[in-house]
Design a protein around this motif. Structure first.
Motif, short mmCIF file in Angstrom:
data_model
loop_
_atom_site.label_atom_id
_atom_site.label_comp_id
_atom_site.label_asym_id
_atom_site.label_seq_id
_atom_site.Cartn_x
_atom_site.Cartn_y
_atom_site.Cartn_z
N VAL A 1 21.67 7.17 1.27
CA VAL A 1 20.81 6.69 0.36
C VAL A 1 20.91 7.32 -1.03
O VAL A 1 21.01 7.00 -2.04
N GLU A 2 20.63 8.81 -0.66
CA GLU A 2 20.78 9.78 -1.86
C GLU A 2 22.05 9.48 -2.68
O GLU A 2 21.69 9.60 -3.98
N ARG A 3 23.17 9.36 -2.14
CA ARG A 3 24.40 9.33 -2.97
C ARG A 3 24.17 8.12 -3.79
O ARG A 3 24.71 7.95 -4.86
N ARG A 4 23.95 7.10 -3.05
CA ARG A 4 23.66 5.71 -4.10
C ARG A 4 22.84 5.66 -4.90
O ARG A 4 23.03 5.13 -5.96
N ALA A 5 21.81 6.52 -4.71
CA ALA A 5 20.84 6.52 -5.86
C ALA A 5 21.40 7.26 -6.99
O ALA A 5 21.21 7.10 -8.19
N PHE A 6 21.89 8.42 -6.75
CA PHE A 6 22.76 9.17 -7.73
C PHE A 6 23.74 8.43 -8.42
O PHE A 6 23.74 8.55 -9.60
N VAL A 7 24.57 7.58 -7.82
CA VAL A 7 25.58 6.94 -8.53
C VAL A 7 24.77 5.86 -9.31
O VAL A 7 25.32 5.43 -10.48
N ALA B 1 8.10 5.59 -11.11
CA ALA B 1 8.89 6.44 -11.86
C ALA B 1 8.78 7.69 -11.53
O ALA B 1 7.74 8.26 -10.85
N GLY B 2 9.80 8.57 -11.78
CA GLY B 2 9.58 10.07 -11.90
C GLY B 2 10.26 10.58 -10.49
O GLY B 2 9.86 11.90 -10.03
N LEU B 3 10.71 9.58 -9.44
CA LEU B 3 11.14 10.42 -8.31
C LEU B 3 12.55 10.88 -8.20
O LEU B 3 13.38 10.29 -8.90
N ALA B 4 12.84 11.99 -7.63
CA ALA B 4 14.15 12.73 -7.52
C ALA B 4 14.91 11.80 -6.53
O ALA B 4 14.39 10.99 -5.75
N ASP B 5 16.13 11.98 -6.55
CA ASP B 5 17.19 11.22 -5.57
C ASP B 5 16.69 11.44 -4.15
O ASP B 5 16.87 10.57 -3.39
N GLU B 6 16.30 12.70 -3.75
CA GLU B 6 15.83 12.99 -2.44
C GLU B 6 14.59 12.25 -2.04
O GLU B 6 14.59 12.02 -0.79
N GLN B 7 13.91 12.20 -2.91
CA GLN B 7 12.54 11.64 -2.70
C GLN B 7 12.81 10.16 -2.65
O GLN B 7 12.23 9.12 -1.76
N ILE B 8 13.81 9.34 -3.47
CA ILE B 8 14.10 8.07 -3.20
C ILE B 8 14.69 7.77 -1.57
O ILE B 8 14.15 6.96 -1.12
N ALA B 9 15.65 8.74 -1.52
CA ALA B 9 16.17 8.76 -0.06
C ALA B 9 15.05 8.68 0.92
O ALA B 9 15.20 7.76 1.81
N GLY C 1 0.89 -1.27 -0.16
CA GLY C 1 0.11 -0.09 -0.06
C GLY C 1 0.85 1.24 0.04
O GLY C 1 0.35 2.45 -0.11
N ARG C 2 2.13 1.29 0.14
CA ARG C 2 3.01 2.39 -0.13
C ARG C 2 2.82 3.04 -1.36
O ARG C 2 3.10 2.21 -2.47
N GLU C 3 2.66 4.41 -1.62
CA GLU C 3 2.42 4.72 -2.83
C GLU C 3 3.23 4.72 -3.76
O GLU C 3 3.46 4.80 -5.03
N LYS C 4 4.41 4.89 -3.15
CA LYS C 4 6.07 5.01 -4.00
C LYS C 4 6.26 3.76 -4.23
O LYS C 4 7.43 3.62 -5.07
N VAL C 5 5.93 2.65 -3.81
CA VAL C 5 6.34 1.44 -4.10
C VAL C 5 5.50 0.65 -4.98
O VAL C 5 4.43 0.45 -5.01
#
Length: 269
Positions: free
Chosen positions: A129-135, A66-74, A37-41
């Protein structure tokens, strides 16, 4: 790996009797309820393992929308790992998210975390987490066509329609820091020639020029069927290059001489 974000931390040892007997599978059931039920999953899988009575671990894979920025992923990953499900169960978390290859076509990026307890509420945790998403996003952005990045216990692998040797050179120009560690760049299944470049760490980029030159020379000898480049790691002091040709060339002596002059271990299949 360690703590939550693979920064060294103390190992937590469970005490028999502090949880269910089948702790791994019980954790999996509980964690699925967290993800459901998590909206971003967009999708997920949780596999729990009962290593011993009252002891277990798990593998968790989460695909984000789709469409998430790195900070949103973090933020999303932090919220997932911050859940107080069962602090006695350690788990590997693989996070996948849609990205784009260098020519704008579909790509999937991924990174992995080792989680030993609910995530700390700190900027450092979210920044990691944000760094890993960016890489991960930066790696697939150098591909062409459909590009997919996935990981297993020991390595990160990227497949793309871009020639792997060219892809590897582009990644070195991008300066990804720790992003090169245990990274393998491979061609797509349909590519001819098929190819693979194996990085050990960031220092691998310093060793890429010689194998790239040798590969260019091999292309002049004949049409390649496949090739691989393994950059120095551990006890392997020199780069290793393997090539095979569609039609065996009359002679590979000049190619072998060039390999010797470049301190490269060459195999001609």
């Amino acid at each position: 790996m360690g703590r939550v974000w693979a920064v060294a931390a103390a190992l937590i040892v469970g005490i028999a009797g502090c949880g269910p007997v089948d702790e791994g599978t019980a954790f999996a059931d509980e964690f699925e309820s967290v993800l459901d039920g998590r909206e971003k999953v967009a999708d997920y899988s949780v596999d729990g393992y009962n290593t011993l009575p009252w002891s277990g671990d798990a593998d968790v894979r989460v695909t984000l929308v789709a469409g998430l920025a790195d900070e949103q992923i973090a933020r999303e990953v932090w919220e997932i790992t911050h859940q107080d499900v069962d602090p006695w169960v350690e788990y590997d978390l693989v996070v996948e998210f849609p990205a784009a290859s260098g020519d704008g076509q579909a790509a999937t990026a991924a990174f992995r975390l080792g989680v030993s307890r609910p995530a700390p509420d700190t900027d450092e945790a979210r920044e990691e987490v944000e760094r890993r998403a960016f890489v991960a996003r930066s790696i697939v952005a150098q591909g062409r066509g459909e590009t997919t990045m996935w990981i297993d216990t020991f390595s990160r692998q990227v497949t793309s329609e871009r020639d792997p040797a060219e892809f590897a050179a582009a990644l070195c120009a991008a300066d990804l820091g720790e992003g090169y560690t245990d990274l393998t760049v491979s061609s797509s299944d349909e590519a001819r020639p098929s190819g693979r470049v194996e990085f050990a760490d960031a220092d691998s980029c310093d060793d890429l020029a010689g194998p790239a030159a040798l590969l260019d020379a091999a292309r002049q000898v004949g049409e390649l069927a496949d090739y691989s480049i393994s950059l120095p790691e551990g006890t392997r002091e020199h780069p290793a290059v393997s090539v095979s040709f569609v039609t065996p060339p009359v002679s590979t002596d000049a190619l072998r001489d060039l390999a010797d002059s470049l301190d490269i271990d060459l195999t001609v299949a």
